[in-house]
Scaffold this motif. Sequence first.
Motif, mmCIF file in Angstrom:
data_model
loop_
_atom_site.group_PDB
_atom_site.id
_atom_site.type_symbol
_atom_site.label_atom_id
_atom_site.label_comp_id
_atom_site.label_asym_id
_atom_site.label_seq_id
_atom_site.Cartn_x
_atom_site.Cartn_y
_atom_site.Cartn_z
ATOM 1 N N PRO A 196 37.479 29.526 -29.777
ATOM 2 C CA PRO A 196 36.712 29.787 -28.549
ATOM 3 C C PRO A 196 37.566 29.539 -27.317
ATOM 4 O O PRO A 196 38.338 28.567 -27.252
ATOM 5 C CB PRO A 196 35.563 28.777 -28.644
ATOM 6 C CG PRO A 196 35.487 28.391 -30.089
ATOM 7 C CD PRO A 196 36.871 28.495 -30.621
ATOM 8 N N ALA A 197 37.437 30.412 -26.361
ATOM 9 C CA ALA A 197 38.247 30.309 -25.148
ATOM 10 C C ALA A 197 37.944 29.039 -24.370
ATOM 11 O O ALA A 197 38.830 28.485 -23.697
ATOM 12 C CB ALA A 197 38.023 31.536 -24.272
ATOM 13 N N SER A 198 36.712 28.573 -24.449
ATOM 14 C CA SER A 198 36.345 27.376 -23.688
ATOM 15 C C SER A 198 36.494 26.098 -24.485
ATOM 16 O O SER A 198 36.164 25.029 -23.990
ATOM 17 C CB SER A 198 34.890 27.511 -23.221
ATOM 18 O OG SER A 198 34.016 27.631 -24.340
ATOM 19 N N GLY A 199 36.969 26.197 -25.715
ATOM 20 C CA GLY A 199 37.114 25.001 -26.526
ATOM 21 C C GLY A 199 35.924 24.811 -27.445
ATOM 22 O O GLY A 199 35.051 25.678 -27.583
ATOM 23 N N GLY A 200 35.879 23.670 -28.081
ATOM 24 C CA GLY A 200 34.813 23.368 -29.011
ATOM 25 C C GLY A 200 33.766 22.470 -28.390
ATOM 26 O O GLY A 200 33.662 22.336 -27.163
ATOM 27 N N THR A 201 33.012 21.848 -29.237
ATOM 28 C CA THR A 201 31.944 20.977 -28.761
ATOM 29 C C THR A 201 32.500 19.713 -28.140
ATOM 30 O O THR A 201 32.001 19.235 -27.120
ATOM 31 C CB THR A 201 31.010 20.622 -29.922
ATOM 32 O OG1 THR A 201 30.600 21.826 -30.566
ATOM 33 C CG2 THR A 201 29.788 19.881 -29.428
ATOM 34 N N PHE A 202 33.533 19.170 -28.755
ATOM 35 C CA PHE A 202 34.065 17.886 -28.297
ATOM 36 C C PHE A 202 35.484 17.983 -27.756
ATOM 37 O O PHE A 202 36.095 16.977 -27.449
ATOM 38 C CB PHE A 202 34.034 16.867 -29.450
ATOM 39 C CG PHE A 202 32.665 16.639 -30.003
ATOM 40 C CD1 PHE A 202 31.657 16.151 -29.204
ATOM 41 C CD2 PHE A 202 32.388 16.920 -31.320
ATOM 42 C CE1 PHE A 202 30.388 15.937 -29.711
ATOM 43 C CE2 PHE A 202 31.122 16.718 -31.848
ATOM 44 C CZ PHE A 202 30.118 16.228 -31.033
ATOM 45 N N TYR A 203 36.050 19.144 -27.693
ATOM 46 C CA TYR A 203 37.388 19.287 -27.129
ATOM 47 C C TYR A 203 37.413 20.509 -26.225
ATOM 48 O O TYR A 203 36.616 21.424 -26.384
ATOM 49 C CB TYR A 203 38.443 19.416 -28.236
ATOM 50 C CG TYR A 203 38.428 20.755 -28.946
ATOM 51 C CD1 TYR A 203 39.221 21.811 -28.504
ATOM 52 C CD2 TYR A 203 37.616 20.967 -30.049
ATOM 53 C CE1 TYR A 203 39.198 23.036 -29.143
ATOM 54 C CE2 TYR A 203 37.579 22.190 -30.697
ATOM 55 C CZ TYR A 203 38.380 23.216 -30.233
ATOM 56 O OH TYR A 203 38.356 24.433 -30.851
ATOM 57 N N THR A 204 38.302 20.488 -25.302
ATOM 58 C CA THR A 204 38.505 21.642 -24.441
ATOM 59 C C THR A 204 39.716 22.418 -24.931
ATOM 60 O O THR A 204 40.554 21.898 -25.673
ATOM 61 C CB THR A 204 38.724 21.203 -22.988
ATOM 62 O OG1 THR A 204 39.906 20.385 -22.927
ATOM 63 C CG2 THR A 204 37.538 20.400 -22.476
ATOM 64 N N ALA A 205 39.803 23.652 -24.519
ATOM 65 C CA ALA A 205 40.920 24.484 -24.964
ATOM 66 C C ALA A 205 42.250 23.906 -24.508
ATOM 67 O O ALA A 205 43.270 24.039 -25.197
ATOM 68 C CB ALA A 205 40.738 25.910 -24.436
ATOM 69 N N GLU A 206 42.243 23.264 -23.361
ATOM 70 C CA GLU A 206 43.500 22.728 -22.836
ATOM 71 C C GLU A 206 43.964 21.486 -23.612
ATOM 72 O O GLU A 206 45.157 21.200 -23.690
ATOM 73 C CB GLU A 206 43.339 22.366 -21.364
ATOM 74 C CG GLU A 206 43.002 23.537 -20.457
ATOM 75 C CD GLU A 206 41.516 23.877 -20.464
ATOM 76 O OE1 GLU A 206 41.141 24.928 -19.937
ATOM 77 O OE2 GLU A 206 40.745 23.057 -21.025
ATOM 78 N N THR A 207 43.039 20.736 -24.155
ATOM 79 C CA THR A 207 43.398 19.487 -24.853
ATOM 80 C C THR A 207 43.310 19.662 -26.360
ATOM 81 O O THR A 207 43.107 18.697 -27.091
ATOM 82 C CB THR A 207 42.466 18.355 -24.407
ATOM 83 O OG1 THR A 207 41.103 18.711 -24.717
ATOM 84 C CG2 THR A 207 42.596 18.101 -22.926
#
Length: 2037
Positions: free
Chosen positions: A1470-1481
Amino acid sequence: MAGGGFRMEHARTLLLNEEACAQLGEHQRAEFVYEWLRFLKKLLPTTDRADVKQKQKRLVEQLLAVLTGSPGPPARRLLAQCLALVYRYGDSLSASLALDRCSDIIRSKDDSPSALPTRLAAITCVGALYEQLGRLLISSFKDSVGTLLKAIKSAESQGRHEIMLSVERILRGLGVSAVPCHRDIYKATRACLTDRSMAVRCAAAKCLLELQREAVFLWSSELEGVTTLCFRAFEGSCYDVRVAVSRLLGTLLAAALQPKQPVAPRPGGRRMCVEEVMELLSGGFLRGGAGFLRASGDMLKGGSSVSRDIRVGITQACVVFVSALGSAWLELNFPSLLALLLQLASHPRATQSPADAACTRRCVSFALRATLGTLLGEKAQVAAAKELCRAIGPQKKAAEACAAEVNPEVYLNQHILVCALLELGSLLQGLGSTATPLVQDSSIGLLDSVISVLLHPSASARLAAAWCLRCVAVAMPAQAAVLLDRCVERLTALKSCPEAVAGYSAAVAALLGAVQQCPLGIPHRKGKMVLELAEDLLRSATQNSRISMQRAQGGWLLLAALNTLGPAVVGDLLGRQLLLLRCAFPPSVRELESELRRGDCFTWQVTLEGRAGALNALKSLVSCCGELLTDEVWTRLQTPLSCAVALLNHLPTVVKSYGNQVKNATTLYRLRVYEVLVLLPPETYTEGLGSLLRQLVCELTGENPSCCELLLLPPLCHPTDLTLTGSTAHDTDQRYIEEQLQSGSLGIGTLEYDPFTIFQSSQDVPAPVPAATALTNATIQLFGVIFPQLATPHRAQTLEQLGEALRQLKGARQLTAQILVTSALCCALKALGIGRAGLGGEEVCKPARSLLWGALESPNGLLRCVAAEGSARLVQAVNDPAFTASMTMASVDKLKAARDAVSRAGHALCLAALQRYTGGISSSQQLGTSVGVLFPLAQDTSSPELQTWSVHALAVLVDLSGPLYRVHVEPSLSLVLRLLLSSPYTHTHTELHLSLALCLHQLITTVGPDLQEESEGVCSLRRVCLTACTLLQDSQECLLQAQAISCLQQLHLFAPKHLNLAQLVPSLCVNMCSSYLWLRRAVVACLRQLAQREALEVCEHAVTLVKELPRRDNTQLDVTIKEVGLEGALFCLLDREWDPRLCQDIRETLGHMLSSAATGKLAHWLKLCKDVLLASADSTAAGTLDPQQDDDRDDDSSVFHARAESNGPFSSLRWATRVFAVECVCRVVALCESADPAHFDMALAQERRLQESTDFLVLHLADLIRMAFVAATDHSQQLRLAGLQTLLLVIRKFASVPEPEFPGHGILEQYQANVGAALRPAFTADASPDVTAKACQVCSAWISSGVVSELKDVRRVHELLVSSLQRVQGGREVPSLLYNEGTAAMETLAVLKAWAEVYIVAVQTASRSDATEPDADKGDGVGPGGLLAADANLLRFVQTDLPTLSRLWLAALQDHALLTLPSQYAQQLPASGGTFYTAETLEQARPHYCGSWAPILHASALWLNSTGFILMDEGPANLSRPVTPTSMGQSASLSSVKSPEDINTERLHLILGICVEFLCSPHSQDQMENITSCLQALQALLDVPWPRAKVGNDQALSVELLTVLHRLMVTRESVEVQLAVLQLVRQVVCAAQEHVREKRHSAEVDDGAAEKETLPEFGEGRDTGGLVPGHSLVFGALELCLCVLLRKLPQLSPRLAGGSPTSGQGQQGVHAGLSAPLDANDCRLVAAALAILSDLPSICSPEGSVCVLPTVLYMLVGVLCELVRGVGVPAEGPLVSGALQALRSVLSTPLSRGEKSREAWSHLLRCALQTLLDCGDTGKEALADEVTLLTGLTIFLLWASPEVTSAEPLQTRLIQRFKTNLQAKDPMVQRRSFQLLTSVFQSPAGASGSFMQALGAAVVGYLREVENRRPQTQEELQAVQEGARALEALVQAAEETHRPQLVSVLLPVLISFLLDENALASAAGPSRSLHAWALQELMRLGPQHPSVLRDLMAAAPAMKARLEAAIKGNQERSSTKGTPQPPSKSSPSIQLKTNFL
């Protein structure tokens, strides 16, 4: 040397063996005498005084003869000691005669060189005599001193040195008695203290240091004179002199301030104060050692005559002064001392030039750091930090007041701020998170004070403040984001102020650099914020010319610092950054040329500064984010790079146009271009390569290159060659200030020279050199990169051009250019050699060799070393043996032809080093040639330098030759020993001895393990090595002592038993607190090696040494050793040391000691760690409990309070040392775990403690809990983490240990309140995420351990987990204000993992509780029943939050599934990350998911199991969850709402996918736990009908799962894993069974019973019966089961057994060689595999079952045959019952009676039965388990179709097998046979009729024999009873017409069991029991068959009488005992013990 060992044996006598000595040559005689003196020194103290007195006269004569024989330096010291010991232990009255003789020799006028050694020996003897005899020689004291002082006037340097040492010994021996001569000695020593010889200065300083002990005038009336004298001694001094003189000066000043004895009052009647002492030091610092007139003249001229040597020495003296006064004095007087030091830093005379200012600041900083950092504890350091804050405030205000008026004082004020801020930063960085209260204290205003300096007009002050903020962020990571926001906000608000822009941009850059050292990071969005700020600064730079420079520099500084955050942050911002880089340069090279025609000086200055900043940002991007630089990025950077390189050609025009105003800018620009190009691939700037090379050549040979050889050359030298040049400043405690002496006139590096270094990853303050010096270094590095890219003609042309340029230069310019050219060439050759690219032909090699060999003849030693290294690299680059040989011969020729020592020295080193990078020397001829050349040079005493270099070259040669040098070892060792015995130990010869030590080390390595041999030659070599080591150890040079220890360490490695630890260890301990870093390093490194083997012996020798030391020599370390042993001293040393290498060695040494002695000295080590942990002056509990936090606080009154106990041997230890102590505690627990079970068993430990004097860990549990609590509640975050880890370890190890005094309770139960109190601080709002994560792990372990039995106690820790769950419910939607978003994932996953572990334990315990509930209800409510009840309540606790938890668990699992996707599927993330992580981290979060997913997976499966996959109302209560593609059907859109079936399918596939993915390739970390979790999760899923139906319906999925499980079975040996795999396989097979059964049922219902013949065939095999490997579930299960069976029973394989497993052939060999007796786990595995096999036919079609049945029967019958023959398995075990149950399951399969398969099944089953019967026919051999065989046959009879068992000859053989067993001698076999026969008789008609006819007579015959042979044992009784039951079963099974006849047979048999009264009284117990049982049976059967009984009684009166008598006797016995109990009616049906029938 072959007979050397024998000769040396003659030296070990009290008197010198003159006869043996006379037979030796000169060199051997010196060695012999030295050995005799060594032995004599050891022997005299142990020899009887009478023997010494008897031989004293002769002994003295021999010693005096040695004295007059010109002894060498080592021998003369030993001689002096032995002579003094003779008079001490013998007759001391005649000592004056020896003293007179020595005085005569000293007064002799003989000045010949041969007389000098004798005179030096006499001087040494005088000192030794007075040192040993002291006041016994008081009468001749004045004469001796007078003689020495008179001789000093005409003595040479060696003589002056020895006289000073002797006078020191005289003073030490006489003490206060030497007062009459103190003044004379002082006068003589004054001149020696400023002697031109450095060794004399050192000796004089030591003499004065001894003199001041009693000479009060030195630190009273003569203090000023001595101080001035010391200042003069510092001038032109070496390191050793500065150390010795500073120690003297510091000690004198400390004595003046705090007199050790009463002195006459000073003028004015007051004592000296600290201000006066510092005034003396300041005077020297400002004016040097000059007199008043000269100093005044210099002041008038405005010049400075103070050398850096003086200032460095005074700084060291200041440190000694404070250290001598101690930490208590420093704490009390620090404000005054700080004010004086800061005043010194701001004095105009100390800061006349930038170089002077930098030197002064560094000196003041060192004085502060060396005192505050080493003397003060953490509490005192906090107080010191407050004082520094107070010192910053006034200076800040003064700067603000003076800034408007441009007052010069503001520039003096900057130095005060720099020193204060740097020290404040160092203090905070050292304190770490323990300084948090200091920063948070608003009354101090630390952060406000520091931030305010960012507006200071001085760049130095601003950068120092920025660095201080960085230190705050490193120490307290929570402050990083806060400070960053604050600085960005202020910079945005004040961007029109130049100082604000420069200061705040530096602060932001520094804070970004601190993130590299903060594992928790900062929020990801901060990077975007900084980029926007940088863009704003760069865009607005041209709007205001007044601040354009500052804005441009600040913008690029921010961009460069931003890149240090790494690719995760920079990746999203790369495009914007590239755009800024492109905008900084013209759009094309043509546009660049047009720039030259416009602009002015200021414009060019700003432009060049801006482009330099852009290049620095690019440099940072390349070095920190290289992975982001794709081909597309390089394409976008091509134009800026081309313009940057092209501008280099136009810089001379710019300088010519605008003069020197832009010169600094052009220098900086060139530097940045070169630095960037060094990092870039050369192909990116190929177009400008030619012009760039010309530019570099000009830089190297230009007019004014800036060159500091001491900074440039050492990195290019080989590390071992640096000892030749004396470059030791980097390995000293004072290197921070000693380094500035190597920088020459260029000055020392400071931060303002390059502000871009402020964000580099470094613990210490960066010290960049000036731009001109850095440009030179960058030029050399870039030349090394570019030169390999040139074509061969261009290489030759470049080298010739460099050579021609050197020839045209002269003098100093030529030497500088030669240094630069040689360095550049060396870099280039190194790159060529490493890259194996080849140098080129002779046209390149010749000029390269010419350049290098020209440098080899330079007078500069460092340059010669670089040239030798370059020659070795040249050989490596050419890589041609012929060229190597030519170079070698050319060096040999040069050595032979050259006459000057310098040239020969350089070529000697070159000769040895040529093959350093070609694999070493492999030709013995070449080696012999080189050795033959170097040996004579090494013995040339005319030139010490040549001798030193030759010996060093010989050492290099030894290293490169390896074993090839073995033939030259003996002469080489002789040479080393001879030179050590003859060379003087003065400063000028230290390098020679270092080379000798290196050579000795290499020779020891060459001999290697052969040193252990006992041959005469090896013994002689070993003795020479030990003697040489002793010679080095006896040196006064600490560097040589360190080398000696290194050699002894090498000897210990190869020949440990030949090293005397009793001598070695004391020498190590004495030097452990040496003031020389390299000596301490050597000592600890040696201790580390010794501790690996002999830790206990080392500790014992250390304690013995301290006990024997004289009182005067005791140091604090010695006291520590006496109290807590060597290990305690090492803890103290670890706390004081700052050198990383030394600290690591100390930790490893303690680790080895711990491993060796912890279990044997458990109490000692635990107490030691406890004392270290509690040794903190301010160790108050960080987690002090607030009474309002918990209402149930009544139990917490018993918790430990983490306050320090000051009564231990340690005081004020730092947090790092205490963290290591806690880690040691964890290691102790781990060691005990593998040592003795009693360590974790209180009852066993108490019992053994009473019997033996051993100690056990469980007895110290209270201390373990206390230490964990103290650490877990400390202010230090690292200590809190260590404490929580210890608590976790203790819980895991002791949770199951019961409390002996309170049965039913655990030993940890009493510490519930302590654990809760230790955990509570970790869940506060300000706790860092890593601490909370670790605390969650402890919580789960504590709750899951089962220790807590009361709900109140469970609720306490449960509430902590609930609070943590509430914190993380927001997911990543809740922004992290302080740390990186990855830490939120870490904390969230830690919380979810903890809850998962608790839930898993709760479910498992609840299931056990349900299973044992009936038993628990019968208990008394105390004990396990109570614990189970508590655990059941635990499940209720968890169920409250289960709806929330289940959602979070499933979301975490989906995140983990996405993160484990291969890289080619990254687009699916997912471009925005997961439930508990962001795409950047994503990358930061990935490790946290990897460590948490397994328990979460297991818990999720258990939850789904509990719900049965029935969706409940899981509304978003209590959850704030963003809608993401990973929300598993929980979208807010109604149109996309998924059905419950779809959601369940997704969940099932998620868990299956994760499990299969992991099980396919289990990772190395925690793989067993994760594998178990996966298997248990799958088992929980398949326990539920819905997922089982899904799996059964999808055969591909089932086959894939079986494939993964098969791989797991063959790769994991864990029994638990294998059993779980088999259980899971059976569940999969059961799922398939259910699926097939459902299909068949559906088809039958749909088609009707009438059409059964037309039903489709379900199951594998279909109509054909074929099974396709890889697609067949049955085939996969068969493979897996076969794997298990053959691994445990390899004899089942015909290939392994050599025949059929049931044939009996070859079995003996198989049993002997292939299989071992099966243990219980093996039996469980085989039984589980058989159970799976038995189920396989049921999932096949009839044709398929016929296909698979032979294999199944082969395995089943094979295992049964093995059991029958015996494989060490108990008959009643799980394997036997499992095998029989599996056989029953196969026989009872409906397919065996199906119409299509009945015939084939019957045939195969008959074959199996035949095989089983054949297994029982063993001839004469007895079967190991006849019962199992008969049971198997019985199962065939009961469950197989009649056509299987009724066929002949099978039926006959079956009957015969029963008959055989009925006739067995073992009553147990008979009993079981009767039981089985009963089952056969009770079976339906078929085989039973035949069996009744054939076996009925045998049963009756056996029973009739009982009357004659009554049972004597219980087993025989049971056999008879079972036989009677079998006969009764036969009666019941008979036809009605035949039954009365059979009853008439049964009843007489039972009556025959009856005894008459007489026989009954005397019969055995079993016979009486048989009588009673028979009577009961008759009473039961008689009424059932009355007619038969009457007829029988009438026909047989005897039986009637027996029966009546028995009944009557039974009634009489019953009447006497009371009312009899009715007999229990036994069941007529006989049930087997096992349940397989």
